[in-house]
Design an enzyme around this catalytic site. Structure first.
Site, PDB file in Angstrom:
ATOM      1  N   SER A  30       1.604  -9.736  -1.056  1.00 61.60           N
ATOM      2  CA  SER A  30       1.328  -8.302  -0.963  1.00 61.60           C
ATOM      3  C   SER A  30       1.508  -7.715   0.427  1.00 61.60           C
ATOM      4  CB  SER A  30      -0.090  -8.033  -1.469  1.00 61.60           C
ATOM      5  OG  SER A  30      -1.014  -8.827  -0.752  1.00 61.60           O
ATOM      6  N   GLU A  51      -9.688   6.052   3.071  1.00 62.04           N
ATOM      7  CA  GLU A  51     -10.551   5.003   3.589  1.00 62.04           C
ATOM      8  C   GLU A  51      -9.664   3.801   3.833  1.00 62.04           C
ATOM      9  OE1 GLU A  51      -9.999   5.413   0.405  1.00 62.04           O
ATOM     10  OE2 GLU A  51      -9.449   3.338  -0.084  1.00 62.04           O
ATOM     11  N   LYS A  87       0.807  -1.222   0.000  1.00 62.41           N
ATOM     12  CA  LYS A  87       0.000   0.000   0.000  1.00 62.41           C
ATOM     13  C   LYS A  87       0.845   1.280   0.000  1.00 62.41           C
ATOM     14  CE  LYS A  87      -4.210  -1.754   0.112  1.00 62.41           C
ATOM     15  NZ  LYS A  87      -5.111  -1.567  -1.055  1.00 62.41           N
TER      16      LYS A  87
END
Lengths: 266, 400
Positions: B382, B114, B92
């Site tokens: 990830s 969010e 991220k």
């Protein structure tokens, strides 16, 4: 002439401004909606904006979100809303009904089927919050082919060039959102709104409605002095939320009378 | 050869994508689009971005050959792209740095985000702290409960975490609330969306910032194996880590791209988060047109996954497009299968994977079994699973 055009033309002759209350269909319970619509008309509504409940009402503040949630408990979706309009039309053939909602319930059945059903229910106009004109060409065509008005929102951040694009697609009226933010947010700045409405009028002959932030007789009166229509949403829904089955119609009638007096006094 | 060139100027991937937003947001998105176009090829901007990826995030993230796991499966060789080793523990951060640097150039002192699992929230809070920006993170109140450690991390980093009580109280509701904030505060606020969804230019911009994963992988595979993998596997919620590793491979022939959605309790139960695998209808939500889990009235339905990061009823519009043109394949893995893969990686390789990534691992294992030993499956790992230990313990009835 369409019902919307007739309504605005008649009011113009009388030197009056339209009062357009908003309610969410199915709030607080689907059994009340048609009665509420008749009560609104009896107490001064020139047109009704009927909200189509949606699970993800991104442009609405907490008041209208809660109304949507109350209606969705009873599974009130587009099909149920159109049935309510049909029922309302059994005894009222004159008051324009404008649906207000989000794109996905329309996408789910497709623009052609939606337009057919809206026509069959005698809907006069449709506001689709998340369908900007660039993304809904086919939808607008289908509505216009059936004499249903595609009504678009204009905001304080809409550039004049874009206003032109929007008013070219719109019919019935345009709806100036007087605040940056969601429905029911803060108080409106009447001087700024007045200047914006004047500039929109330079670009279109369509009537200009103003909504978002009108919460009492004073703001309704001030807005009526500069607009062709005053839209009252969150304040109306608050009244419904604060009422019970016994005093619902009475309370809504009282609020409408107060707003109507204010709008007529402008 | 026709090179892949999507989206179009208005953000459409075929019928998907676009800009389905309220009028109040149109101007803000126009401004963002213009500024992103200005900076996406600007050498100074890109140098600043690359510097932070190297020195702040620790990139490039390595590729690791999971030999013990591959031997245990007894088929194709499994390689892992180690995004779990990034600062903040997931992919991220690649995107939040890019968007936060853009926010700074646009003169916006406040960023909002969010978050579902909390990884994007933490990554946003992290870069906001580093750049001195005010940060507000919206998080469904259900997720606040499920991901308490990440909530605390965000607060430590100086962010305000706002629990969202509306709707299903998960990621989609957090997105609704962040949009509402943005509509209201658009003059001083930059909305950092965490996935390849939302209105144009977000799906494209987030993909571009995440593409560093695939760009590195292409080079590293040549160094390590002398060839590109036979298949690239990544989990898909909104789909940002998958788009990041897929995108540079789209024009590479003979590399299968496989997105793994969350089948939850099973597609047939309806309790899942797999719109592509379940053939959900096309619809409009959160600013774009895509495949969407919804009922006959067009109401968005509740999703289920053991992993909060995959618990989303839609999917990025570019994935919908890649599915339709058959360039990528989409499958789904149940909660139970993902949990088994989670435990297996812990014990065979000494790596605790995120529950999201465990979905990709589970499918990679299934595939590898049917392939030969000289073939390669590259999995985008990830994120790391530290954030999930409470969930895993709870499933095993253990109180930490």
């Amino acid at each position: 002439m369409s019902r919307i055009q007739t309504t605005f033309a008649t009011l113009k002759q009388q030197g009056k401004t339209a009062l357009i209350p908003y309610i969410t269909a199915g709030d607080p319970h689907p059994k009340h909606t048609v009665n509420l619509m008749h009560t609104l008309v009896k107490n001064g509504a020139d047109m009704i904006e009927l909200g189509v409940p949606f699970s993800d009402p991104m442009a609405d503040g907490p008041v209208i979100q809660r109304a949507s949630e109350r209606a969705l408990v009873h599974k009130v979706g587009l099909t149920a809303v159109l049935a309510m309009v049909k029922e309302f039309r059994q005894t009222n053939q004159t008051t324009p009904i404008v649906l207000m909602g989000y794109a996905n319930p329309i996408e789910a059945i497709g623009p052609t089927v939606f337009a057919d059903r809206a026509k069959a229910a005698d809907v006069d106009g449709v506001i689709t919050v998340d369908y900007p004109p660039e993304e809904c060409g086919e939808f607008v065509k289908e509505l216009r082919a059936r004499d249903i008005a595609p009504v678009f929102l204009l905001s304080p951040t809409t550039e004049p060039k874009r206003v032109e694009l929007i008013v070219n697609q719109a019919s019935g009226f345009v709806y100036y959102v007087s605040l940056k933010g969601v429905t029911g947010a803060a108080n409106l700045d009447i001087v700024e709104v007045s200047a914006r409405v004047a500039s929109i009028r330079e670009q279109t002959n369509l009537p200009v409605g103003v909504g978002f932030g009108i919460r009492d007789a004073a703001t309704a009166k001030a807005t009526a002095a500069i607009a062709d229509a005053v839209v009252v949403g969150s304040r109306m829904v608050q009244e419904i939320e604060a009422s019970n089955d016994d005093n619902l119609l009475e309370n809504v009638a009282a609020l409408m009378k107060e707003l109507k007096t204010a709008v007529d006094a402008a | 050869m026709q090179l892949y060139d999507m989206p179009d100027a208005r953000g459409h991937f075929g019928q998907f994508g676009g800009t389905f937003v309220a009028e109040t947001l149109v101007e803000a998105l126009d401004e963002l689009r213009v500024m992103y176009e200005k900076y996406r090829h600007d050498p100074e901007f890109l140098a600043e971005y690359a510097y932070d990826l190297k020195h702040f995030v620790g990139r490039p993230s390595p590729i690791y050959h999971a030999k013990r796991l591959s031997d245990q499966i007894g088929g194709a060789q499994i390689f892992l792209k180690r995004e779990d080793l990034n600062h903040t523990g997931a992919h991220k951060i690649n995107n939040t740095i890019g968007q936060a640097l853009l926010a700074k150039r646009m003169g916006k002192p406040r960023v909002i985000a969010e978050t579902g699992a909390g990884q994007h929230g933490v990554a946003t809070a992290t870069i906001a702290a580093r750049l001195g920006l005010e940060c507000v993170v919206y998080m469904g109140s259900e997720d606040v409960k499920r991901q308490a450690p990440n909530v605390f991390r965000m607060k430590l980093l100086g962010a305000t975490v706002v629990p969202v009580e509306s709707g299903s109280k998960t990621l989609k509701d957090a997105l609704n609330e962040a949009m509402r904030d943005w509509v209201t505060n658009v003059h001083n606020t930059f909305y950092i969306i965490g996935t390849v969804a939302g209105p144009h230019p977000y799906p494209m911009m987030v993909r571009d910032f995440q593409a560093v994963i695939g760009i590195e992988a292409k080079e590293q595979m040549m160094e390590m194996a002398g060839c590109q993998p036979d298949a690239v596997v990544a989990c898909v919620g909104g789909g940002s880590n998958a788009m990041g590793i897929f995108y540079p491979y789209i024009d590479v022939p003979n590399v299968r791209l496989i997105g793994v959605e969350a089948a939850g309790h099973g597609i047939e139960t309806g309790m899942h988060a797999a719109p592509l695998t379940a053939n959900s209808p096309v619809g409009v939500l959160h600013g774009n047109r895509t495949y969407l889990m919804q009922d006959a009235d067009g109401q968005i339905i509740e999703t289920h996954s053991v992993s909060a990061g995959l618990d989303y009823p839609g999917v990025g519009p570019e994935h919908a497009w890649l599915k339709d043109i058959k360039r990528a394949e989409y499958v789904a893995i149940t909660d139970d299968e993902a949990m088994a893969a989670f435990h297996n990686l812990c014990r065979t390789e000494g790596i605790i994977p995120a529950l999201e990534s465990s979905h990709a691992l589970a499918h990679a294992q299934k595939m590898a079994k049917t392939m030969s030993k000289d073939q390669i499956v590259l999995v985008n790992l990830s994120g790391r699973g530290d954030k999930d230990i409470n969930t895993v313990a709870k499933l095993a009835n253990i109180t930490l």
